[in-house]
Write a protein that holds these residues in place. Structure first.
Motif, PDB file in Angstrom:
ATOM      1  N   PHE A   6       0.857  -1.188   0.000  1.00  0.00           N
ATOM      2  CA  PHE A   6       0.000   0.000   0.000  1.00  0.00           C
ATOM      3  C   PHE A   6       0.890   1.233   0.000  1.00  0.00           C
ATOM      4  N   HIS A   7       0.614   2.157  -0.925  1.00  0.00           N
ATOM      5  CA  HIS A   7       1.424   3.361  -1.050  1.00  0.00           C
ATOM      6  C   HIS A   7       0.517   4.588  -1.123  1.00  0.00           C
ATOM      7  N   THR A   8       0.956   5.671  -0.497  1.00  0.00           N
ATOM      8  CA  THR A   8       0.194   6.911  -0.605  1.00  0.00           C
ATOM      9  C   THR A   8       1.114   8.103  -0.347  1.00  0.00           C
ATOM     10  N   THR A   9       0.536   9.285  -0.421  1.00  0.00           N
ATOM     11  CA  THR A   9       1.271  10.523  -0.228  1.00  0.00           C
ATOM     12  C   THR A   9       1.869  10.580   1.178  1.00  0.00           C
ATOM     13  N   LYS A  10       3.087  11.084   1.261  1.00  0.00           N
ATOM     14  CA  LYS A  10       3.820  11.072   2.534  1.00  0.00           C
ATOM     15  C   LYS A  10       3.160  11.948   3.596  1.00  0.00           C
ATOM     16  N   SER A  11       2.686  13.133   3.199  1.00  0.00           N
ATOM     17  CA  SER A  11       2.130  14.086   4.166  1.00  0.00           C
ATOM     18  C   SER A  11       0.817  14.646   3.648  1.00  0.00           C
ATOM     19  N   ILE A  12      -0.235  14.516   4.437  1.00  0.00           N
ATOM     20  CA  ILE A  12      -1.562  15.034   4.080  1.00  0.00           C
ATOM     21  C   ILE A  12      -1.985  16.022   5.158  1.00  0.00           C
ATOM     22  N   ILE A  13      -2.266  17.242   4.747  1.00  0.00           N
ATOM     23  CA  ILE A  13      -2.648  18.301   5.682  1.00  0.00           C
ATOM     24  C   ILE A  13      -4.100  18.673   5.428  1.00  0.00           C
ATOM     25  N   VAL A  14      -4.934  18.565   6.438  1.00  0.00           N
ATOM     26  CA  VAL A  14      -6.355  18.937   6.338  1.00  0.00           C
ATOM     27  C   VAL A  14      -6.579  20.136   7.243  1.00  0.00           C
TER      28      VAL A  14
END
Length: 383
Positions: A6-14
């Protein structure tokens, strides 16, 4: 349990209002010359204004490339790469809908000049290096800020994809305040697009896994619970944030458990008739769901339990509840419901079906095999 990745964006800011402080994120990446990639609509809506002010404050050089088109052709990518090189950009920001974010991904990858666009089409053909990349969605739909794919229109009626982990940005910034002014029709179409991502990820024949399943379910829960409010009361910041988060979760799901038949049949509609991607998906959703029912009934029933927590009865009954809900949703939200509404006639079906068969990357994920005759039947049903 089967093994999976599973891979995704390193940093997610909400964070509502976070775009006003985006220059500090650029500085944290140790960059000082930024190219913002966007489209004329974002500029006209003045969505960039507060972000641009922050660059002056942080002494970051900024240039804007705003010539992105929907379903971007190769020429838009080439012009954007040239703009990045002229500006000596050491960071790329994609600010807008899926097209702007996809173009930004490719500019960040191609700006070094180490590879050309034709060389990176397909899966894992990109080698890098890539410039630091920040993606800021202004619609709640594509989930491009967390996907390792970018779609390009090649020629008159065909699209190709670049698929590579290098396309995952360093930062995805979800600022719901940027979506407050979206028209109801755009909100509806992009929201249904995100729902399609969640549904097709959950029912994907390939690479479906417990993490993608959990994300897809929660995405559908958020989207179904908020789409009517977001369309009817567009200034409701909580509904807007839930839609943005739902689209992001759905993006994470389908980035790992890839989409199938709805997208395969929607792409030719967009390429040939310039129908926005979300609306193309919405138009093909009902027919493909019904076609898949023999193979996906149990999974549809599980998703129905998310939309209707009090649902009861057999899996067939609950699965049909989901299909009926999604089939009625476009009309309830006031967007086109038939292919004829966007100028498609029966005479176009053969060409559309032939184009759909070229989408082998997507068709192999569909829970039920779609052959040429099936595609033609599905387009007729959607007409």
């Amino acid at each position: 349990m089967s093994t999976f990745e599973f891979h995704t964006t390193k940093s997610i800011i909400v964070e509502p209002g976070a775009a006003a402080n985006i220059a500090s994120r650029v500085r944290a990446l140790q960059c000082d010359s930024v190219l913002i990639v966007t489209d004329p609509g974002v500029l006209a809506a003045q969505l960039l204004d507060t972000a641009l002010a922050s660059f002056t404050q942080h002494n970051v050089k900024v240039s804007v490339y705003s010539d992105v088109l929907a379903d971007p052709p190769e020429s838009v990518i080439y012009a954007g790469v040239e703009a990045a090189q002229i500006a000596n950009a050491d960071c790329i920001i994609g600010f807008g809908g899926g097209s702007s974010m996809d173009v930004a991904k490719l500019i960040a990858l191609l700006a070094s000049g180490s590879q050309s666009l034709p060389e990176i089409y397909g899966v894992n053909q990109a080698e890098g290096p890539r410039l630091p990349l920040i993606l800021v969605p202004t619609t709640a739909g594509t989930g491009s800020e967390v996907t390792a794919i970018a779609i390009v229109t090649t020629g008159e009626n065909e699209k190709k994809g670049v698929v590579s982990p290098l396309l995952l940005p360093d930062i995805a910034l979800l600022d719901a305040s940027l979506t407050l002014g979206l028209p109801a029709a755009v909100t509806a179409a992009t929201g249904i697009d995100a729902m399609v991502h969640a549904i097709e990820a959950y029912t994907s024949k390939r690479l479906k896994n417990p993490i993608s399943d959990a994300l897809a379910k929660d995405a559908l829960r958020l989207l179904a619970a908020n789409i009517h409010t977001a369309c009817k009361h567009g200034k409701n910041i909580k509904a807007r944030e839930n839609m943005l988060l739902g689209a992001c979760l759905a993006g994470m799901a389908f980035a790992n458990a890839p989409v199938g038949g709805v997208h395969a049949l929607a792409y030719p509609v967009g390429a040939r008739f310039h129908v926005p991607h979300g609306l193309s998906n919405s138009l093909m959703l009902g027919p493909v769901l019904r076609f898949n029912m023999p193979n996906a009934e149990t999974l549809y029933a599980e998703l129905a339990d998310v939309v209707y927590p009090a649902a009861s009865g057999t899996s067939f009954r609950r699965a049909n509840m989901l299909v009926e809900y999604l089939q009625n949703l476009p009309q309830e939200l006031g967007i086109a419901t038939r292919l004829k509404d966007v100028g498609i006639t029966e005479g176009d079906i053969a060409a559309l079906a032939a184009d759909a068969m070229k989408q082998t990357r997507l068709l192999i994920n569909n829970p039920r095999e779609i052959q040429l005759a099936d595609a033609a039947t599905l387009y007729k049903e959607a007409l």
